[in-house]
Motif scaffolding. Structure first.
Motif, PDB file in Angstrom:
ATOM      1  N   ILE A 173       0.860  -1.182   0.000  1.00 13.09           N
ATOM      2  CA  ILE A 173       0.000   0.000   0.000  1.00 13.09           C
ATOM      3  C   ILE A 173       0.894   1.230   0.000  1.00 13.09           C
ATOM      4  N   LEU A 188      -4.841  -1.043  -2.301  1.00  8.07           N
ATOM      5  CA  LEU A 188      -3.841  -2.096  -2.184  1.00  8.07           C
ATOM      6  C   LEU A 188      -3.425  -2.602  -3.569  1.00  8.07           C
ATOM      7  N   SER A 203      -3.322  -3.343  -9.736  1.00 10.32           N
ATOM      8  CA  SER A 203      -4.159  -2.574  -8.820  1.00 10.32           C
ATOM      9  C   SER A 203      -5.143  -1.736  -9.625  1.00 10.32           C
ATOM     10  N   GLN A 212      -8.278  -3.279   2.892  1.00  9.18           N
ATOM     11  CA  GLN A 212      -7.841  -1.885   2.787  1.00  9.18           C
ATOM     12  C   GLN A 212      -7.855  -1.171   4.143  1.00  9.18           C
ATOM     13  N   GLU A 216      -4.500   0.490   5.836  1.00  8.35           N
ATOM     14  CA  GLU A 216      -4.452   1.932   6.089  1.00  8.35           C
ATOM     15  C   GLU A 216      -4.183   2.221   7.563  1.00  8.35           C
TER      16      GLU A 216
END
Length: 365
Positions: A173, A188, A203, A212, A216
């Motif tokens: 990420i 991602l 992606s 996700q 994050e």
């Protein structure tokens, strides 16, 4: 009222490789003057730095020289203390443990470390990684109980030992943190490595959407703890529905190159916006994208005949194992991907057949 006399942004980059070049290119439409600096060639030159200039880096480590010292000691060397901390795998892993960010079980290899104890602690396969300097599969040494491999003598106190992870796949990420502490992220990215070198990325993928928020939160925790400003990359192992951090990179990153074609703001522009305190918002993804790294491959103009391809050639001497460029393929539909990959399978050498097949398989899911 219109802004009067907008500020001129000057950004200097420690290093003048492909990442520095792509930062420079991203700065041009915004009138950000980006100057990559060759710090590998000895020089007594002094750079005409201003007090208001901004310094960043395209790499975590650099040799000490008059130029690197002038840049790294500048008052606006953004994230200065972070580079050394994350370049050392011991201090990087220690930070992750302090923040309770999941990573593979590990320990420092010191004078008292015993191979049999490592196997007892971590299993039949234990990976040694040099604390600094290793990349693209370099600086690694496997301890395999069945083969009786031992710790190299000069690796003690210079390496960490990690438990081998039987991961399902590798993801990464790319996030950015502003000077005010706001964080935004790209979706991602699914990655394929071959002999430790990134070969291809895809992606976004809807099947990764549920991971996700986890990714994050992990990267936000790291960036907040470091009071970081700019783009940071986090590479992870996916084990079921859990992510384990493999490595952090305090810079723009190879696995984010797809953003140059797939998003309305790419990772290089996003990094510059953060450094220069310009407005930032979550990048819009225009379409799914495939990135194919060009490793030790001669430039082939036939690539340009693919209707969905963008070529980024680094103009470096082609050597075995060296990154010399990348191809971004827009993936508006499966047929477009199938057609382009079929041609690349004909044109590219043997080492690319497995990665290209991996791309096709992902679009069959």
């Amino acid at each position: 009222m219109a802004q009067q006399n907008p500020k001129q942004h000057n950004v200097w980059v420690l290093g003048d490789g492909q990442l520095g070049a792509m930062l420079s290119h991203a700065g041009q439409p915004l009138a950000i003057n980006v100057q990559p600096v060759d710090i590998m060639t000895p020089s007594n030159e002094r750079l005409p730095l201003k007090d208001t200039d901004i310094i960043t880096a395209e790499r975590e480590q650099w040799p000490e020289s008059s130029l690197s010292l002038q840049l790294s000691e500048h008052q606006h060397f953004i994230n200065g203390p972070v580079f050394g901390r994350l370049a050392d795998r011991f201090t990087q892993k220690s930070l992750l443990d302090e923040l309770s960010v999941p990573t593979s079980p590990w320990e420092l290899v010191d004078d008292n470390t015993d191979t049999s104890n490592l196997h007892q602690q971590y299993g039949d396969r234990v990976l040694l990684k040099r604390r600094t300097g290793g990349y693209d599969g370099k600086g690694q040494h496997w301890l395999k109980q069945a083969e009786g491999t031992e710790i190299p003598a000069d690796w003690r106190n210079e390496a960490i030992a990690e438990q081998a992870i039987n991961f399902d796949e590798e993801v990464s990420i790319i996030g950015v943190r502003t000077q005010s502490g706001e964080c935004v992220f790209y979706p991602l990215t699914l990655n394929l490595h071959q002999d430790g070198i990134l070969m291809a990325s895809i992606s976004p993928l809807s099947r990764l959407d549920h991971l996700q928020p986890q990714a994050e939160a992990m990267l936000t925790s790291v960036m907040d703890a470091l009071d970081y400003v700019g783009v940071m990359a986090m590479e992870c192992f996916r084990v079921g529905d859990e992510l384990l951090v493999n490595e952090l990179a305090p810079r723009v990153h190879n696995s984010g190159h797809w953003t140059q074609s797939g998003c309305h703001i790419n990772q290089f522009e996003l990094h510059l916006r953060a450094l220069c305190d310009l407005p930032i918002h979550t990048p819009q993804v225009n379409y799914k994208c495939v990135m194919v790294n060009l490793i030790g491959a001669d430039k082939d103009d036939r690539w340009l005949s693919l209707p969905n391809a963008e070529l980024f050639w680094y103009n470096k001497e082609v050597r075995v194992g060296r990154k010399v460029g990348h191809l971004n393929l827009s993936a508006h539909n499966k047929a477009m991907v199938d057609d382009s990959i079929a041609l690349l399978q004909q044109w590219m050498p043997e080492q690319y057949q497995a990665p290209l097949a991996w791309i096709l398989a992902e679009f069959e899911r």
